[in-house]
Design a protein around this motif. Sequence first.
Motif, PDB file in Angstrom:
ATOM      1  N   LYS A   1      72.787  27.500  25.502  1.00 31.22           N
ATOM      2  CA  LYS A   1      71.620  27.855  25.719  1.00 31.22           C
ATOM      3  C   LYS A   1      70.668  26.741  25.073  1.00 31.22           C
ATOM      4  O   LYS A   1      69.605  26.492  25.548  1.00 31.22           O
ATOM      5  N   GLY A   2      71.042  26.920  23.543  1.00 28.95           N
ATOM      6  CA  GLY A   2      70.158  25.626  23.051  1.00 28.95           C
ATOM      7  C   GLY A   2      70.349  24.235  23.382  1.00 28.95           C
ATOM      8  O   GLY A   2      69.178  23.681  23.613  1.00 28.95           O
TER       9      GLY A   2
ATOM     10  N   GLN B   1      70.843  23.603  26.710  1.00 29.46           N
ATOM     11  CA  GLN B   1      70.024  23.769  27.876  1.00 29.46           C
ATOM     12  C   GLN B   1      68.436  23.835  27.406  1.00 29.46           C
ATOM     13  O   GLN B   1      67.798  23.058  28.210  1.00 29.46           O
ATOM     14  N   LYS B   2      68.118  24.397  26.235  1.00 30.05           N
ATOM     15  CA  LYS B   2      66.621  24.396  25.940  1.00 30.05           C
ATOM     16  C   LYS B   2      66.286  22.928  25.800  1.00 30.05           C
ATOM     17  O   LYS B   2      65.153  22.607  25.976  1.00 30.05           O
ATOM     18  N   GLU B   3      67.232  22.064  24.886  1.00 28.58           N
ATOM     19  CA  GLU B   3      67.054  20.908  24.462  1.00 28.58           C
ATOM     20  C   GLU B   3      66.938  20.033  25.628  1.00 28.58           C
ATOM     21  O   GLU B   3      65.985  19.177  25.872  1.00 28.58           O
TER      22      GLU B   3
ATOM     23  N   ILE C   1      63.551  20.865  27.486  1.00 30.65           N
ATOM     24  CA  ILE C   1      62.326  20.218  26.736  1.00 30.65           C
ATOM     25  C   ILE C   1      62.255  18.557  26.850  1.00 30.65           C
ATOM     26  O   ILE C   1      61.257  18.104  27.106  1.00 30.65           O
TER      27      ILE C   1
END
Length: 236
Positions: free
Chosen positions: A97-98, A100-102, A105
């Motif tokens: 998820k991190g 995917q978050k990056e 962003i």
Amino acid sequence: MSITDPNMNDRFTGELEEILNTHLKAYAEIIETTAELSQSHRQFVKSAHDACLKKCKDDEKLFETIQVFKKDLEQKNVLIKEKRRAISEAMSEVQEKGMQKEDIIQKINNLKEEQAKRKKLIESQYKANKDKLKNLQKARLVFQDHLGLEIRTIHDKTQLAKGEKLQFVFRNINPKDQDCAYIITMGIKENGSYEIVSSDPVLECLPDLESRLQETNNLAAFLANVRKEFVAVARC
């Protein structure tokens, strides 16, 4: 002495009886002591046997407790492994998820940059279109005053063309009918280039004229050439 002493036999017999009684008494004491020792031994053996039985039962209970603890420990080890696996999966999911978050962003930043570029391009095209409209207005004044050109603003909302268009209406073309109108309709594309929509009557050389207009961006020369072609058509 027994012959000479008639009481000797009685005394001997008495002494023997006394000795026998002494031995019997000693034997009775031995038997009694042996019985007591035997009873004490039986009690000791029974006590030891009971203690052994109790110890065996305690050991069995202890073994059972150990087995229960062992099974409980095995279950706890299984639960610990499952929890470790769940934690590992959760950590992997968090890392995913991190990432995917990056990635999101980064995509948002790319969209912002693209939006900023599009905004800048739109502003640039708007400015270019505005300049071209000014050129059209200048051309309108020149041709209207000298060649009897009429320029009309129209709004076309069809599927093929949307937005504001300009119609250039040429007169004084046909010697037989000076009021006969020769019309060409054009506008401006999104990229800022001129767009020829139609002509009435149809000019076969119109694509060539449009191509030349795209190259030179000289609207006055284009309108002059269009007028020449309309004159040629009127003379045929």
